[in-house]
Design an enzyme around this catalytic site. Structure first.
Site, PDB file in Angstrom:
ATOM      1  CE1 TYR A   1     -10.050  -0.181   7.616  1.00 57.43           C
ATOM      2  CE2 TYR A   1     -10.800   1.001   9.372  1.00 57.43           C
ATOM      3  CZ  TYR A   1      -9.803   0.739   8.456  1.00 57.43           C
ATOM      4  OH  TYR A   1      -8.714   1.329   8.566  1.00 57.43           O
TER       5      TYR A   1
ATOM      6  N   GLY B   1      -1.205   8.098   0.317  1.00 58.04           N
ATOM      7  CA  GLY B   1      -1.354   8.308   1.705  1.00 58.04           C
ATOM      8  C   GLY B   1      -0.315   7.946   2.587  1.00 58.04           C
TER       9      GLY B   1
ATOM     10  N   GLY C   1       0.914  -1.177   0.102  1.00 58.95           N
ATOM     11  CA  GLY C   1      -0.040  -0.055  -0.034  1.00 58.95           C
ATOM     12  C   GLY C   1       0.831   1.354   0.065  1.00 58.95           C
TER      13      GLY C   1
ATOM     14  N   GLY D   1       1.225   5.220   3.328  1.00 55.08           N
ATOM     15  CA  GLY D   1       2.146   4.122   2.876  1.00 55.08           C
ATOM     16  C   GLY D   1       3.352   5.026   2.073  1.00 55.08           C
TER      17      GLY D   1
END
Length: 282
Positions: free
Chosen positions: A164, A14, A10, A16
């Site tokens: 989630y 963002g 990822g 990552g």
């Protein structure tokens, strides 16, 4: 820390992206596992231009496809002697129930099971590298409603936030299990909450979920700020004694009482091991 080999999922956006950039600045050799190779290559070139670190690489890895995860681990094993840092950063929330290529509920597959497979297939490299495994969890784990008889959300109404939150609880379970099982072999593991980060997270939500994200927007932190705990755990000295812990703002924090459930943690491990069997090297 001497020459450090870091693998991260990822990384194309963002926290990552910020994590990969920061660790490249610290002279880590960074291997980014990405779904979109074009975006990954653009980021690789950007990181090299900014950091002057040429040891930045991109590998294809679709976390919604277990065979892709297996193949990415195979490439790493063919290329590397050891892995020192593994950052399981990728994740996502999905407004409606979707299934991965292998028929698993997407939230469960992308946030937990794919990373579970990646770790298990990289174990030889992780043990050789006396690795730190860093799992990006969330305070959303406090909303978890795990049902081990219905991990795929087939028997109850699907809830994006509960799915989630449950996956983020599973990140903490996984971290604790890794610390216990592989600590004696030199591997440490950490879970973290990055903060409420202003990224593209949750853009596909509808209804109340979309409204909540909109209301929270003014209070969100930058991706750079959200990456700080991941960067700290990947680079700080002498933190192995805190293996298995949950971190916020670069400090140990207390997760929910449910996150300490040993029976749930062990059941998740056993079920996950069964699910990944067709894709493991053992």
């Amino acid at each position: 820390m001497p020459f450090t080999t870091t693998v991260i999922t990822g990384a194309t956006s963002g926290i990552g992206k910020e994590t990969a950039m920061a660790l490249a600045k610290k002279d880590h050799a960074v291997y980014m596992l990405v779904r979109d190779m074009e975006r990954g290559e653009e980021l690789r070139q950007e990181i090299i231009a900014v950091t002057k670190n040429k040891n930045v690489y991109v590998l294809k890895c679709d976390l919604a496809d277990m065979a892709s995860v297996r193949d990415a681990a195979g490439v790493l094993k063919a290329s590397l002697m050891a892995v020192n840092i593994l950052i399981n950063n990728a994740g996502g929330i999905f407004a409606e129930r979707h299934e991965s290529k292998d028929g698993y509920e997407m939230t469960f597959a992308v946030n937990h099971l794919s990373h579970f497979l990646l770790v298990n297939n990289l174990l030889p490299l992780l043990q050789k590298g006396q690795a730190r495994i860093i799992n990006v969890s969330s305070e959303a784990h406090r909303m978890a409603k795990p049902n081990f008889n219905d991990l795929q959300w087939l028997k109850r109404p699907y809830s994006a936030w509960k799915a989630y939150g449950t996956a983020k609880l599973f990140n903490i379970y996984f971290t604790r299990s890794l610390a216990i099982k592989y600590g004696p072999k030199g591997i440490s593991a950490f879970a973290l909450h990055p903060g409420l980060v202003n990224t593209g997270f949750g853009t596909g939500l509808t209804g109340i979920g979309k409204t909540l994200m909109w209301l929270a927007r003014p209070f969100m932190i930058s991706a750079e700020s959200g990456a700080q705990t991941s960067i700290y755990l990947a680079s700080a000295a002498r933190i192995d004694a805190k293996s298995g812990k949950y971190f916020k703002n670069r400090h140990v924090a207390s997760p929910s009482a449910q996150a300490t459930d040993e029976l749930g943690r062990n059941r998740l491990w056993d079920l996950s091991m069964e699910m990944i069997k067709p894709f493991t090297d053992q």
